[in-house]
Design an enzyme around this catalytic site. Structure first.
Site, PDB file in Angstrom:
ATOM      1  N   GLY A   1       0.797  -1.218   0.000  1.00 24.86           N
ATOM      2  CA  GLY A   1       0.000   0.000   0.000  1.00 24.86           C
ATOM      3  C   GLY A   1       0.828   1.264   0.000  1.00 24.86           C
TER       4      GLY A   1
ATOM      5  N   ASN B   1      -8.161   4.051   9.327  1.00 25.64           N
ATOM      6  CA  ASN B   1      -7.642   2.832   9.931  1.00 25.64           C
ATOM      7  C   ASN B   1      -7.843   2.770  11.442  1.00 25.64           C
ATOM      8  OD1 ASN B   1      -5.624   4.977   9.273  1.00 25.64           O
ATOM      9  ND2 ASN B   1      -4.393   3.857  10.767  1.00 25.64           N
TER      10      ASN B   1
ATOM     11  N   GLN C   1      -7.725  -0.096   3.921  1.00 22.24           N
ATOM     12  CA  GLN C   1      -8.526  -0.638   5.016  1.00 22.24           C
ATOM     13  C   GLN C   1      -9.907  -1.099   4.588  1.00 22.24           C
ATOM     14  OE1 GLN C   1      -7.878  -1.580   7.908  1.00 22.24           O
ATOM     15  NE2 GLN C   1      -5.910  -0.655   8.367  1.00 22.24           N
TER      16      GLN C   1
ATOM     17  N   HIS D   1      -1.677  -7.279   2.724  1.00 20.65           N
ATOM     18  CA  HIS D   1      -1.697  -7.842   4.080  1.00 20.65           C
ATOM     19  C   HIS D   1      -2.854  -7.345   4.921  1.00 20.65           C
ATOM     20  CE1 HIS D   1      -0.039  -4.583   6.810  1.00 20.65           C
ATOM     21  NE2 HIS D   1       0.136  -4.042   5.627  1.00 20.65           N
TER      22      HIS D   1
ATOM     23  N   THR E   1      11.149  -7.144 -12.083  1.00 22.99           N
ATOM     24  CA  THR E   1      10.558  -8.465 -12.272  1.00 22.99           C
ATOM     25  C   THR E   1       9.501  -8.726 -11.209  1.00 22.99           C
ATOM     26  OG1 THR E   1      12.631  -9.282 -13.209  1.00 22.99           O
ATOM     27  CG2 THR E   1      11.060 -10.932 -12.421  1.00 22.99           C
TER      28      THR E   1
ATOM     29  N   CYS F   1       2.084   6.286  25.344  1.00 23.43           N
ATOM     30  CA  CYS F   1       2.609   6.773  26.615  1.00 23.43           C
ATOM     31  C   CYS F   1       4.118   6.909  26.512  1.00 23.43           C
ATOM     32  CB  CYS F   1       2.234   5.818  27.744  1.00 23.43           C
ATOM     33  SG  CYS F   1       2.642   6.443  29.390  1.00 23.43           S
TER      34      CYS F   1
END
Length: 371
Positions: A71, A151, A179, A201, A237, A322
């Site tokens: 992406g 997302n 997404q 993915h 390729t 945090c």
């Protein structure tokens, strides 16, 4: 209970059928797909089949699909390719403040090359205002890039409405659909986009493969220069095995698009949390225009990371980081004007193909016991 994975928006496991489709290209069909001899024929045919499978999912022609490394590359190609091709016409780009870094970082890079970028904001639901996009358009605007689904909170953007404005003004429209592909319909003609990004993915294909839809006639420069692979749009390729995986994942997504149970499980999860916690939980994102698998939950006066530390069996993401004792809200929650006392306790639970009711009820029980 065993480990529970609720971070499908971050990455999905490879579907077993996808893995099986890929297997022969690991050992048997190893030829270069660009060669003309017998060892390459199967590899070349497999790429064309995968291209057709992705095109079928998006409702476009096969020759409008180019394969990428993922992406991020597809987003970079869309933004930089259009800028390089049209900079003589104009250098103005419109995007939103809540885009993925794979959009925002290329925009910042292009600004160094003379591009002018307008970053539009969002409302309290994380949705872009069509009117604000319209007001941002200038005579030299060449591209609008707005993500299809956020997302973090899952909010769907009004891409169809933005496309009407873009068409009226002769401006190209790109959407990062990493997404949303496979979760909601993403037919390119219905969305009205000229360019669309896919990440393998995020849809049960391997990491390291993606695709960019480029509407026929769209002016765009190649992103990687070299030989004439991918219709001359992307040299190198082809990664045959991973492309086959993306093709199979696209075919499965098209088959399963109307039969997904994530929406019902997500609603059950949110309703159960509301029942137990009442006003101590806040659901982020648009109430209806939202991905069916995404639950961004803020536990008021809590810290998301602290909650997840007490639930080591649950894989999920927080909406605040945090650092040195200070809790920093994500840029998305900040733009949505979420109060720190609310946002610091945000956890994104994203469901997927293998999520079960038993897992959801275990997480609810664990959250009740923990908080």
């Amino acid at each position: 209970m065993d480990n529970i994975y609720l971070d499908y928006n971050a990455s999905t496991p490879i579907d077993q059928e996808v893995a099986e489709a890929m297997q022969p290209y690991l050992s048997d069909f190893f030829g270069n797909p660009s060669s003309s001899h017998w060892a390459s024929k199967q590899a070349g045919s497999a790429i064309q089949q995968a291209r057709a499978q992705v095109a079928s999912l998006l409702g476009c022609s096969s020759d409008e699909i180019i394969f990428t490394s993922g992406g991020s590359e597809a987003n970079n190609h869309a933004l930089k390719g259009v800028f390089y091709a049209l900079q003589a016409k104009g250098k103005h780009i419109i995007t939103s403040k809540i885009e993925h870094p794979a959009i925002l970082a290329p925009c910042h890079f292009l600004e160094k090359l003379g591009a002018e970028v307008t970053y539009v904001g969002v409302d309290e639901f994380g949705q872009v205002s069509v009117e604000e996009v319209k007001r941002a358009i200038r005579e030299d605007t060449i591209l609008i890039s707005i993500m299809h689904a956020n997302n973090e909170v899952g909010t769907l953007q009004p891409i169809e409405k933005i496309s009407h404005i873009a068409k009226e003004r002769g401006i190209l429209l790109h959407t990062d659909a990493a997404q949303s592909v496979g979760k909601v319909p993403t037919r390119v003609d219905e969305l009205g986009v000229d360019l669309l990004t896919i990440a393998g993915h995020k849809m049960y294909a391997p990491k390291g493969v993606g695709a960019l839809y480029i509407r026929q006639g769209t002016p765009i420069e190649s992103f990687i220069h070299g030989a004439g692979h991918e219709n001359g749009r992307r040299a190198g390729t082809e990664n045959v095995m991973f492309i086959v995986g993306l093709g199979k994942a696209s075919a499965l997504a098209e088959q399963n698009l109307e039969n997904q149970g994530e929406g019902q499980l997500r609603d059950h999860f949110e309703q159960a949390l509301k029942k137990h916690f009442g006003e101590r939980v806040v659901i982020n994102g648009h109430p209806t225009e939202r991905l069916p698998n995404t639950a961004s939950i803020s536990f008021v006066e809590q810290i998301g990371q602290d909650i997840l530390k007490k639930l080591p069996e649950v894989a999920a993401s927080t909406g605040a980081a945090c650092d040195s004792g200070q809790v920093q809200l994500s840029s998305v929650l900040k733009e949505m004007k979420v109060e720190p006392r609310v946002g610091m306790g945000t956890i994104r639970f994203s469901l997927g193909r293998y999520t079960t009711l038993e897992q959801i009820e275990h997480v609810v029980e664990s959250l009740v016991n923990t908080i």
